[in-house]
Write an enzyme that holds these catalytic residues in place. Structure first.
Site, PDB file in Angstrom:
ATOM      1  N   PHE B 131       0.850  -1.182   0.000  1.00 28.62           N
ATOM      2  CA  PHE B 131       0.000   0.000   0.000  1.00 28.62           C
ATOM      3  C   PHE B 131       0.889   1.237   0.000  1.00 28.62           C
ATOM      4  O   PHE B 131       2.067   1.172   0.356  1.00 28.62           O
ATOM      5  CB  PHE B 131      -0.881   0.015   1.259  1.00 28.62           C
ATOM      6  CG  PHE B 131      -2.355   0.020   0.973  1.00 28.62           C
ATOM      7  CD1 PHE B 131      -2.929  -0.947   0.169  1.00 28.62           C
ATOM      8  CD2 PHE B 131      -3.186   0.993   1.524  1.00 28.62           C
ATOM      9  CE1 PHE B 131      -4.300  -0.954  -0.069  1.00 28.62           C
ATOM     10  CE2 PHE B 131      -4.556   0.982   1.284  1.00 28.62           C
ATOM     11  CZ  PHE B 131      -5.109   0.017   0.486  1.00 28.62           C
ATOM     12  N   GLN B 248      -8.397  14.321   4.247  1.00 29.26           N
ATOM     13  CA  GLN B 248      -7.785  13.501   3.205  1.00 29.26           C
ATOM     14  C   GLN B 248      -8.703  13.335   2.003  1.00 29.26           C
ATOM     15  O   GLN B 248      -9.834  12.889   2.146  1.00 29.26           O
ATOM     16  CB  GLN B 248      -7.442  12.120   3.759  1.00 29.26           C
ATOM     17  CG  GLN B 248      -6.782  11.217   2.720  1.00 29.26           C
ATOM     18  CD  GLN B 248      -6.169   9.976   3.343  1.00 29.26           C
ATOM     19  OE1 GLN B 248      -6.865   9.012   3.633  1.00 29.26           O
ATOM     20  NE2 GLN B 248      -4.878   9.991   3.556  1.00 29.26           N
ATOM     21  N   HIS B 250      -9.008  11.146  -1.030  1.00 24.70           N
ATOM     22  CA  HIS B 250      -8.470   9.895  -1.569  1.00 24.70           C
ATOM     23  C   HIS B 250      -8.254  10.104  -3.060  1.00 24.70           C
ATOM     24  O   HIS B 250      -9.124  10.646  -3.740  1.00 24.70           O
ATOM     25  CB  HIS B 250      -9.459   8.752  -1.315  1.00 24.70           C
ATOM     26  CG  HIS B 250      -8.873   7.394  -1.521  1.00 24.70           C
ATOM     27  ND1 HIS B 250      -8.540   6.911  -2.760  1.00 24.70           N
ATOM     28  CD2 HIS B 250      -8.550   6.422  -0.629  1.00 24.70           C
ATOM     29  CE1 HIS B 250      -8.042   5.677  -2.617  1.00 24.70           C
ATOM     30  NE2 HIS B 250      -8.037   5.371  -1.335  1.00 24.70           N
ATOM     31  N   LEU B 264     -15.471   5.115  -3.493  1.00 26.78           N
ATOM     32  CA  LEU B 264     -14.066   4.736  -3.367  1.00 26.78           C
ATOM     33  C   LEU B 264     -13.620   3.628  -4.332  1.00 26.78           C
ATOM     34  O   LEU B 264     -14.313   2.650  -4.531  1.00 26.78           O
ATOM     35  CB  LEU B 264     -13.803   4.274  -1.932  1.00 26.78           C
ATOM     36  CG  LEU B 264     -12.340   4.062  -1.565  1.00 26.78           C
ATOM     37  CD1 LEU B 264     -11.581   5.365  -1.643  1.00 26.78           C
ATOM     38  CD2 LEU B 264     -12.244   3.472  -0.175  1.00 26.78           C
ATOM     39  N   GLU B 267      -7.080   1.605  -2.912  1.00 28.52           N
ATOM     40  CA  GLU B 267      -5.661   1.795  -3.178  1.00 28.52           C
ATOM     41  C   GLU B 267      -4.985   0.472  -3.537  1.00 28.52           C
ATOM     42  O   GLU B 267      -3.920   0.448  -4.147  1.00 28.52           O
ATOM     43  CB  GLU B 267      -5.019   2.384  -1.906  1.00 28.52           C
ATOM     44  CG  GLU B 267      -3.595   2.848  -2.051  1.00 28.52           C
ATOM     45  CD  GLU B 267      -3.171   3.736  -0.862  1.00 28.52           C
ATOM     46  OE1 GLU B 267      -4.047   4.381  -0.255  1.00 28.52           O
ATOM     47  OE2 GLU B 267      -1.979   3.772  -0.574  1.00 28.52           O
ATOM     48  N   ARG B 323      -1.179   9.307   0.060  1.00 29.30           N
ATOM     49  CA  ARG B 323      -2.387   9.719  -0.655  1.00 29.30           C
ATOM     50  C   ARG B 323      -2.424  11.204  -1.006  1.00 29.30           C
ATOM     51  O   ARG B 323      -2.924  11.594  -2.061  1.00 29.30           O
ATOM     52  CB  ARG B 323      -3.612   9.368   0.184  1.00 29.30           C
ATOM     53  CG  ARG B 323      -3.877   7.883   0.187  1.00 29.30           C
ATOM     54  CD  ARG B 323      -5.019   7.524   1.097  1.00 29.30           C
ATOM     55  NE  ARG B 323      -5.281   6.091   1.015  1.00 29.30           N
ATOM     56  CZ  ARG B 323      -6.121   5.447   1.806  1.00 29.30           C
ATOM     57  NH1 ARG B 323      -6.767   6.099   2.767  1.00 29.30           N
ATOM     58  NH2 ARG B 323      -6.317   4.150   1.655  1.00 29.30           N
ATOM     59  N   HIS B 389     -12.405  11.748   1.782  1.00 27.19           N
ATOM     60  CA  HIS B 389     -12.390  10.381   2.270  1.00 27.19           C
ATOM     61  C   HIS B 389     -12.270  10.264   3.779  1.00 27.19           C
ATOM     62  O   HIS B 389     -12.867   9.388   4.396  1.00 27.19           O
ATOM     63  CB  HIS B 389     -11.214   9.666   1.609  1.00 27.19           C
ATOM     64  CG  HIS B 389     -11.098   8.223   1.931  1.00 27.19           C
ATOM     65  ND1 HIS B 389     -12.115   7.338   1.694  1.00 27.19           N
ATOM     66  CD2 HIS B 389     -10.088   7.493   2.475  1.00 27.19           C
ATOM     67  CE1 HIS B 389     -11.730   6.119   2.080  1.00 27.19           C
ATOM     68  NE2 HIS B 389     -10.516   6.201   2.568  1.00 27.19           N
ATOM     69  N   ARG B 424      -3.052  10.556   6.594  1.00 29.89           N
ATOM     70  CA  ARG B 424      -3.092   9.167   7.040  1.00 29.89           C
ATOM     71  C   ARG B 424      -2.641   8.232   5.924  1.00 29.89           C
ATOM     72  O   ARG B 424      -3.036   8.398   4.775  1.00 29.89           O
ATOM     73  CB  ARG B 424      -4.516   8.804   7.450  1.00 29.89           C
ATOM     74  CG  ARG B 424      -4.697   7.340   7.812  1.00 29.89           C
ATOM     75  CD  ARG B 424      -6.096   7.042   8.307  1.00 29.89           C
ATOM     76  NE  ARG B 424      -7.114   7.124   7.273  1.00 29.89           N
ATOM     77  CZ  ARG B 424      -7.367   6.160   6.378  1.00 29.89           C
ATOM     78  NH1 ARG B 424      -6.659   5.049   6.367  1.00 29.89           N
ATOM     79  NH2 ARG B 424      -8.316   6.313   5.487  1.00 29.89           N
TER      80      ARG B 424
END
Lengths: 258, 614
Positions: B131, B248, B250, B264, B267, B323, B389, B424
């Protein structure tokens, strides 16, 4: 591109109700839940509907669209002719609270009756080992989003309120099967699934499998194997004899009946 | 209609319950806190707006970050800690990042003991995937539906333990005991969505686990529940929020069709080999590698592609930058006119992996695009763009116990702040829920036990005030004409346009003026119908929270004159070391109608941890 969609939406509560006629402007690419939301925002602010993720992942917006159990967020308007009237009604198997919202507590009660996963001790390093191939059956069942459409469509309880007490329904047969096929579980729930959960009442018409939005093969992969396992344990004459004269078969190794 | 509806002002009786610990929210952190508090011997209730098992945690796709070392023995908590701090651009509370990295592996194994079926490695251990921002493959996962597995496991555990769950019950106010030497929490006021009847919970410990604020933005991956309830409840109870400017976006949300805009796209698509391309077919992320991550990011396609199999001798592909970096890069490409037909850019895994691999590793994504957009992701690229997100900001808490500034009030998960700093890393949210959920549950139970001789008491006058506040939308007075749905949708547009991914002082100032106007209009709400399952009424009550939290975000965003993580200022494009040493802390002002903002130095990291960044 937008057009005016004709909708009939059931409105009412436990004491009764009626289908209301509405016309809602909608756009290409939208789903039934979009139309319901627009109705709510512009015409009937108190229209009751359950929803959360609007992505087919949480299983909240279950209803019957033209009589068929569906998730409203995954039912695209493009599946219907633009001139067609779309009728949305609450799930029929559960008591109505208001409008499209039903009392699904039956399912939560059944969940409470199901003895949980009970693994043995982990390996010496504190970890547990299972082969991917051994957990794939369980993983298919754990895709369940608890939309309860399988419960809604199941004819054992759909029009037979009196069967509810002794029948857990496809969603929970899935759970019994998942635990029975779990490589590390130590409980044997086969007596329960036949007795309290009433798997014998299912006559495998596969209606549940047809409506499952996750495409889980509920009947073929969970219910039928569970029925076979119950039969093996209960009705196989050799197993019966073995049990009678105190010979334990391998099927019971490491498992305790609950 | 039929006969049994209650009118807006019917008394209808007041239900009352006594518990040691009341957890508000039934997502990952709420359920984990409830389980921990129950196991510590407390009488626990979980109160949640939706049905059990529907919380936003189900939307989490990729996995749970935990340095278990199942794929790479080189991985350990120290590497995870370093990745987390760097991903948050060093603004994280070091102690939270440390506890999180140290305890996450045990929390994941615990889920397995409770029945979770994670994907396996060849030798039968829990598999871990790559990730963004994580040095090693570290995310325990179940295909791309890890959140569902987590929520179901915790839900089944909660049920097995016999913990009381109040479903479809919304908390509108926290109740306090102000009679003692120090202010402390005494309970919560709520209504049943189903009947509209009111409930008072009396409890010395309250754990906020209400999730985020995304519903204040137009394009978001968040559900209706994400209205910042916990943030607002905490503020109104006297606690403070921090890091609220950090939201955030995304990088990969769906852009088409319109009804799913913002939904979404995990990722994991990039973790499993997917790449980003613009309209010219160019793999553009190589043009956007920031100085801060240059040393650890591949600068050629060849090296990037080798990395999936050999992480020791190659550096990470730029698609797997944190991100905030990827979202900004995508935003720039779209702005420069190199976007896709529906205003996104292309995410391509079809040309990189076999259809079998894609369907096995990313079954939900395959399903989602097939069902909702008529796109076969094994044959063609996806169109994606940034979507709101997650909020890094939240209630300021003690890192070890998650207690806020108010005695007896705890906050965990997305509604707490500090753990993730300014940005994050993917996968760190699910582990955050587990690690701090457990800690909060244990601390809340221990504190409640200690109050045995002097339980806080709820003042009946406060209950009456809470009841009046909850019923206000039904009796808006003469000027009442505002529709809550309309204000919500205008607020979403404002936040999207003026407090979005790229910000400027002028736009933020404008947003504050608009938010104030919405707050004024929200005083004249009118809702139709009665109290039984009435979404218009529910929204009217949630709207107050959304407005308060939006004001916090805009205010903090205006104050922070730098760009860092999830806060990008066009007028202050770079990070500023002076700002890098400060948190912005928000609290309610003396009148209770506005918010105050102050700067506060960052907690100082001990020297032995500083060494990881030398």
């Amino acid at each position: 591109m937008s057009y005016d969609l004709k909708m009939r939406v059931w409105r009412g509560d436990a004491d009764g109700g009626d289908l209301g006629d509405y016309t809602v402007p909608v756009e290409t690419g939208e789903v039934v839940l979009d139309a319901i939301h627009r109705l709510q925002a512009t015409q009937v602010g108190d229209l009751a509907v359950r929803w959360n993720c609007k992505a087919g992942k949480c299983g909240s917006c279950s209803a019957e669209v033209n009589g068929r159990p569906r998730l409203m967020c995954m039912t695209r308007l493009s599946d219907f002719d633009e001139t067609e009237t779309i009728t949305v009604t609450p799930m029929r198997t559960f008591p109505v609270i208001r409008d499209l919202v039903t009392d699904v507590s039956y399912n939560y009660e059944k969940a409470k009756q199901l003895p949980a996963f009970e693994p043995g001790p982990p390996d010496a390093d504190g970890k547990r080992r299972m082969a991917q191939v051994d957990i794939e059956r369980g993983q298919e069942f754990r895709k369940c989003i608890e939309c309860f459409l399988c419960q809604d469509t199941c004819h054992v309880i759909r029009d037979h309120e009196d069967n509810k007490e002794k029948f857990a329904g496809p969603r929970f047969f899935l759970r019994y099967a998942e635990l029975d096929m779990h490589p590390l579980d130590t409980h044997d729930r086969r007596v329960l699934v036949q007795g309290m959960a009433g798997i014998g009442l299912c006559n495998i018409t596969k209606c549940c499998t047809e409506v499952c939005p996750e495409g889980i093969h509920i009947t073929d992969n969970a219910i039928i194997p569970m029925k076979e396992r119950v039969v093996d344990r209960k009705y196989d004459p050799l197993v019966w004899l073995g049990n009678k004269i105190g010979i334990r078969n391998k099927d019971n190794d490491g498992r305790t009946e609950v | 209609m039929t006969g049994n509806e209650m009118s807006g002002d019917a008394a209808g009786g007041l239900e009352s319950h006594d518990y040691d610990v009341v957890v508000i929210g039934a997502g990952g952190s709420g359920l984990r806190a409830a389980i921990a508090a129950h196991e510590a011997g407390a009488r626990v209730a979980v109160v949640c707006k939706s049905l059990l098992g529907k919380a936003h945690t189900v939307m989490a796709e990729g996995g749970i970050a935990a340095a278990m070392g199942n794929r790479w023995k080189e991985d350990n908590w120290e590497v995870h800690f370093r990745d987390t701090m760097r991903g948050g651009k060093m603004l994280n509370h070091w102690r939270m990042a440390q506890l999180h990295a140290q305890e996450a592996p045990d929390r994941v194994l615990e889920l397995e003991t409770w029945g979770a079926l994670f994907d396996r490695t060849e030798d039968g251990l829990i598999s871990q995937r790559d990730f963004g921002g994580h040095k090693y493959a570290r995310l325990a996962h179940v295909g791309d539906r890890t959140g569902l597995e987590m929520i179901r496991t915790l839900q089944q555990r909660t049920v097995a333990l016999g913990i009381d769950v109040f479903m479809e019950c919304t908390v509108t106010d926290l109740l306090k005991d102000t009679g003692a030497a120090e202010d402390r929490v005494a309970g919560a006021f709520a209504y049943w969505r189903e009947s509209g009847r009111f409930v008072v919970f009396r409890a010395p410990s309250i754990v906020l686990a209400t999730g985020g604020i995304g519903k204040s933005f137009k394009v978001t991956s968040n559900s209706w529940e994400y209205t910042g309830d916990g943030h607002a409840l905490a503020l109104r109870a006297g606690a403070s929020l921090l890091n609220m400017e950090f939201v955030q976006f995304h990088p990969t949300g769906m852009v088409w069709p319109p009804s799913v805009k913002g939904l979404l796209v995990t990722e994991s698509v990039r973790g499993d080999g997917g790449i980003l391309k613009n309209a010219d077919g160019k793999r553009f992320m190589f043009d956007y590698i920031p100085e801060f991550f240059k040393a650890e990011t591949a600068d050629s396609v060849e090296e990037a592609d080798r990395w999936y199999d050999d992480k020791i001798n190659n550096r990470r592909p730029p698609e797997l930058l944190p991100r905030d970096e990827v979202a900004r890069a995508i935003n720039s490409e779209i702005k420069a006119g190199r976007g896709s037909p529906h205003g996104g850019i292309f995410l391509d895994i079809a040309s990189r992996r076999s259809p079998e691999f894609i369907k096995r590793r990313l079954p939900s994504m395959y399903h989602q695009f097939k069902e909702l957009a008529d796109v076969d992701i094994t044959a063609e690229p996806m169109e994606i763009g940034p979507t709101c997100h997650y909020v890094m900001g939240g209630v300021e808490v003690d890192p070890d116990t998650e207690q806020s500034g108010v005695t007896g009030l705890y906050a965990v998960g997305e509604c707490s702040g500090g753990m993730h700093g300014s940005n994050r890393l993917g996968g760190n949210s699910l582990s955050d829920l587990l690690v701090f959920g457990r800690r909060a549950g244990e601390a809340a139970a221990a504190y409640a036990e200690g109050t045995a001789r002097s339980r806080p008491t709820v003042a009946e006058a406060d209950v009456a005030v809470a009841q009046e506040r909850a019923l206000a939308p039904f009796s808006g007075g003469e000027k009442a004409s505002e529709n809550p749905y309309t204000i919500q949708s205008e607020l979403q547009q404002t936040m999207n346009d003026l407090v979005g991914i790229i910000r400027t002082a002028a736009e933020l100032e404008e947003s504050l003026v608009e938010i104030e106007a919405y707050q004024e209009r929200a005083r004249h709400l009118i809702v139709e119908g009665h109290r039984q399952y009435n979404p218009g009424w529910h929204l009217a009550l949630d709207l107050a929270n959304m407005l308060l939290v939006s004001e916090c975000i805009a205010k903090a965003a205006l104050a922070r004159q730098e760009s860092r993580g999830g806060h990008t200022r066009d007028d202050f494009p770079g990070p500023d070391p002076t700002w890098g040493a400060k948190n912005l802390v928000l609290s309610l002002d003396a009148t209770g109608t506005g918010v105050n903002l102050k700067e506060q130095p960052l907690p100082v990291m001990p020297d032995e941890l500083k060494e990881y960044f030398a």
